[in-house]
Design a protein around this motif. Structure first.
Motif, mmCIF file in Angstrom:
data_model
loop_
_atom_site.group_PDB
_atom_site.id
_atom_site.type_symbol
_atom_site.label_atom_id
_atom_site.label_comp_id
_atom_site.label_asym_id
_atom_site.label_seq_id
_atom_site.Cartn_x
_atom_site.Cartn_y
_atom_site.Cartn_z
ATOM 1 N N MET A 1 0.824 -1.199 0.000
ATOM 2 C CA MET A 1 0.000 0.000 0.000
ATOM 3 C C MET A 1 0.863 1.256 0.000
ATOM 4 N N ALA A 2 1.943 1.243 0.789
ATOM 5 C CA ALA A 2 2.824 2.404 0.863
ATOM 6 C C ALA A 2 3.406 2.739 -0.512
ATOM 7 N N LYS A 3 3.788 1.715 -1.264
ATOM 8 C CA LYS A 3 4.348 1.934 -2.598
ATOM 9 C C LYS A 3 3.301 2.540 -3.537
ATOM 10 N N HIS A 4 2.068 2.066 -3.430
ATOM 11 C CA HIS A 4 1.017 2.603 -4.284
ATOM 12 C C HIS A 4 0.691 4.048 -3.916
ATOM 13 N N LEU A 5 0.699 4.358 -2.642
ATOM 14 C CA LEU A 5 0.438 5.732 -2.207
ATOM 15 C C LEU A 5 1.553 6.665 -2.664
ATOM 16 N N GLU A 6 2.789 6.170 -2.604
ATOM 17 C CA GLU A 6 3.924 6.977 -3.083
ATOM 18 C C GLU A 6 3.786 7.262 -4.572
ATOM 19 N N LEU A 7 3.275 6.283 -5.320
ATOM 20 C CA LEU A 7 3.078 6.453 -6.755
ATOM 21 C C LEU A 7 1.945 7.431 -7.051
ATOM 22 N N LEU A 8 0.835 7.313 -6.320
ATOM 23 C CA LEU A 8 -0.361 8.096 -6.615
ATOM 24 C C LEU A 8 -0.339 9.503 -6.041
ATOM 25 N N LYS A 9 0.361 9.672 -4.920
ATOM 26 C CA LYS A 9 0.449 10.979 -4.266
ATOM 27 C C LYS A 9 -0.947 11.596 -4.033
ATOM 28 N N PRO A 10 -1.800 10.929 -3.271
ATOM 29 C CA PRO A 10 -3.152 11.456 -3.045
ATOM 30 C C PRO A 10 -3.133 12.732 -2.212
ATOM 31 N N THR A 11 -4.099 13.588 -2.463
ATOM 32 C CA THR A 11 -4.310 14.754 -1.604
ATOM 33 C C THR A 11 -5.472 14.509 -0.645
ATOM 34 N N VAL A 12 -6.335 13.542 -0.994
ATOM 35 C CA VAL A 12 -7.455 13.144 -0.139
ATOM 36 C C VAL A 12 -7.532 11.620 -0.137
ATOM 37 N N VAL A 13 -7.750 11.035 1.032
ATOM 38 C CA VAL A 13 -7.943 9.589 1.144
ATOM 39 C C VAL A 13 -9.242 9.326 1.884
ATOM 40 N N LEU B 1 -3.163 5.232 9.474
ATOM 41 C CA LEU B 1 -3.224 6.667 9.199
ATOM 42 C C LEU B 1 -1.832 7.277 9.191
ATOM 43 N N ALA B 2 -0.980 6.828 10.111
ATOM 44 C CA ALA B 2 0.387 7.335 10.159
ATOM 45 C C ALA B 2 1.140 6.986 8.877
ATOM 46 N N LEU B 3 0.922 5.771 8.387
ATOM 47 C CA LEU B 3 1.572 5.349 7.140
ATOM 48 C C LEU B 3 1.097 6.223 5.972
ATOM 49 N N ILE B 4 -0.208 6.444 5.892
ATOM 50 C CA ILE B 4 -0.765 7.246 4.800
ATOM 51 C C ILE B 4 -0.216 8.664 4.843
ATOM 52 N N ARG B 5 -0.159 9.238 6.016
ATOM 53 C CA ARG B 5 0.314 10.618 6.149
ATOM 54 C C ARG B 5 1.814 10.731 5.892
ATOM 55 N N LYS B 6 2.534 9.684 6.155
ATOM 56 C CA LYS B 6 3.964 9.685 5.851
ATOM 57 C C LYS B 6 4.189 9.637 4.349
ATOM 58 N N GLN B 7 3.423 8.805 3.660
ATOM 59 C CA GLN B 7 3.593 8.661 2.210
ATOM 60 C C GLN B 7 2.991 9.827 1.437
ATOM 61 N N ALA B 8 2.016 10.513 2.022
ATOM 62 C CA ALA B 8 1.344 11.619 1.340
ATOM 63 C C ALA B 8 1.210 12.794 2.307
ATOM 64 N N PRO B 9 2.303 13.506 2.551
ATOM 65 C CA PRO B 9 2.264 14.631 3.505
ATOM 66 C C PRO B 9 1.189 15.645 3.118
ATOM 67 N N GLY B 10 0.451 16.084 4.116
ATOM 68 C CA GLY B 10 -0.606 17.063 3.880
ATOM 69 C C GLY B 10 -1.920 16.478 3.417
ATOM 70 N N VAL B 11 -2.005 15.156 3.294
ATOM 71 C CA VAL B 11 -3.230 14.528 2.832
ATOM 72 C C VAL B 11 -4.371 14.789 3.812
ATOM 73 N N ARG B 12 -5.569 15.003 3.289
ATOM 74 C CA ARG B 12 -6.768 15.145 4.125
ATOM 75 C C ARG B 12 -7.496 13.809 4.119
ATOM 76 N N VAL B 13 -7.965 13.408 5.287
ATOM 77 C CA VAL B 13 -8.480 12.042 5.461
ATOM 78 C C VAL B 13 -9.965 12.054 5.812
ATOM 79 N N ILE B 14 -10.701 11.173 5.155
ATOM 80 C CA ILE B 14 -12.116 10.939 5.436
ATOM 81 C C ILE B 14 -12.253 9.507 5.941
ATOM 82 N N ILE B 15 -12.933 9.320 7.059
ATOM 83 C CA ILE B 15 -13.207 7.981 7.585
ATOM 84 C C ILE B 15 -14.706 7.736 7.529
ATOM 85 N N ALA B 16 -15.078 6.661 6.848
ATOM 86 C CA ALA B 16 -16.494 6.277 6.742
ATOM 87 C C ALA B 16 -16.724 4.978 7.496
ATOM 88 N N THR B 17 -17.884 4.855 8.100
ATOM 89 C CA THR B 17 -18.247 3.615 8.772
ATOM 90 C C THR B 17 -18.743 2.586 7.761
#
Length: 328
Positions: A110-122, A149-165
């Protein structure tokens, strides 16, 4: 005949409460003004790249392409691209996407894919297994979620996160099992997840409540799932509409027929992207058998321009639909 307990376990594998109260005629106390204030919409920005991460309910959305068209039209002139990185049966620990190794391998992938995609929102949706496993493992789950969440924020600094149930389950006729207790677990899990999301500086979407909350006793009259767990096309139409509403946006007033062309292009883009990030022969391309066909790995990035072209077509069709609505 299949025993109900056995079928329940099977559904738990496929899938990956507000607590039931005694009757009380005393009216609840009025909520404070702050609690009843309208929730602010999630602030999408022009050019955002939204990455969807979760398990079955998110991955299967790409079968129907119901979310992206609705979200795109609800955002108006704001352009957002969407990539679906969900994996059926996945957990916050990375179990499903780990292939032959431990869960940590799945998180590394997942970390490799996030590094590739560089999301601004997850947007994340995890925890459906809690319906069947109960909440005894909740502290460990939340720790795993925090680490994710820590992994996502490390791979995509500044990313805004949405959590859905996770959305609710449905009670269907026999031999399908009664999922009332499972929904109670999801309701209680929702309450815990709301607090967790608030502590992690994320935007929270109560998809459970938006889809009707705790179902009424008895069997579902008009099912939106195939088996109580997996949603149908009609189910995803409602899921997507409610998710857009949960983000504080207004779903478009548009028929399924009018959405057809846009959905077709989204389906095309999603298939291209799926083959880009999750090729069927990945073991031969990148894994321990790459000495056999690894020379073909160079073809995988060739999907990127095709995906970009599909994105451009999606924006073109969206603009046409918005223009047509303005002229009506």
């Amino acid at each position: 005949m299949i025993r109900t307990a056995t079928l329940t376990a099977a559904l738990a594998c496929l899938c990956s409460g507000t607590h039931l109260l005694a009757q009380d005629t005393t009216p609840p106390p009025a909520a404070p003004a702050a609690a009843t204030a309208e929730k602010a919409a999630f602030a999408f920005k022009d050019g955002d790249r939204l990455v969807l991460i979760g398990n079955t309910v998110i991955e299967r959305e790409q079968r129907y392409a119901t979310l992206e068209p609705r979200l795109a039209l609800a955002l108006g002139e704001t352009k957002v691209t969407i990539r679906n990185l969900a994996w059926s049966g996945d957990t916050v620990y990375g179990h499903a996407r780990s292939y032959f190794g431990p869960p940590e391998e799945g998180l590394e992938r997942m970390a490799k894919h996030l590094e590739l995609l560089k999301p601004t929102v997850v947007l994340l949706c995890y925890g459906s297994e809690m319906a069947f496993e109960g909440l005894s493992d909740l502290p460990r789950f939340l720790t795993g979620y925090r680490n994710l969440l820590a992994l996502i924020r490390k791979q995509a600094p500044g990313v805004r996160v949405i959590i859905a149930t996770p959305p609710p389950l449905e009670n269907l006729p026999p031999p399908m099992p009664d999922l009332t207790d499972a929904n109670k677990n999801l309701s209680s899990f929702r309450d815990a997840l709301r607090k967790f999301a608030g502590s992690q500086n994320t935007y929270f979407v109560d998809w459970f409540e938006l889809m009707g909350g705790m179902p009424k006793p008895g069997q579902t009259a008009k099912p939106l799932t195939e088996n109580g767990v997996h949603y149908t096309r009609e189910g995803y139409q409602k899921l997507s509409t409610k998710l857009v509403q949960g983000l504080g946006l207004t779903p478009p007033q548009i028929s399924e027929a009018e959405l057809g062309g846009l959905q077709k292009e989204v389906l095309k883009k999603d298939e291209l992207f799926f083959n880009r990030w999750r090729p069927q022969n990945e073991t031969y391309l990148f894994g321990f058998r790459k000495h056999e066909q690894g020379q073909n790995a160079k073809e995988i990035p060739m999907f990127d321009p095709l995906i970009d072209q599909a994105d451009a077509k999606i924006q073109e069709l969206k603009a046409e639909l918005l223009s047509n609505k303005k002229t009506l």
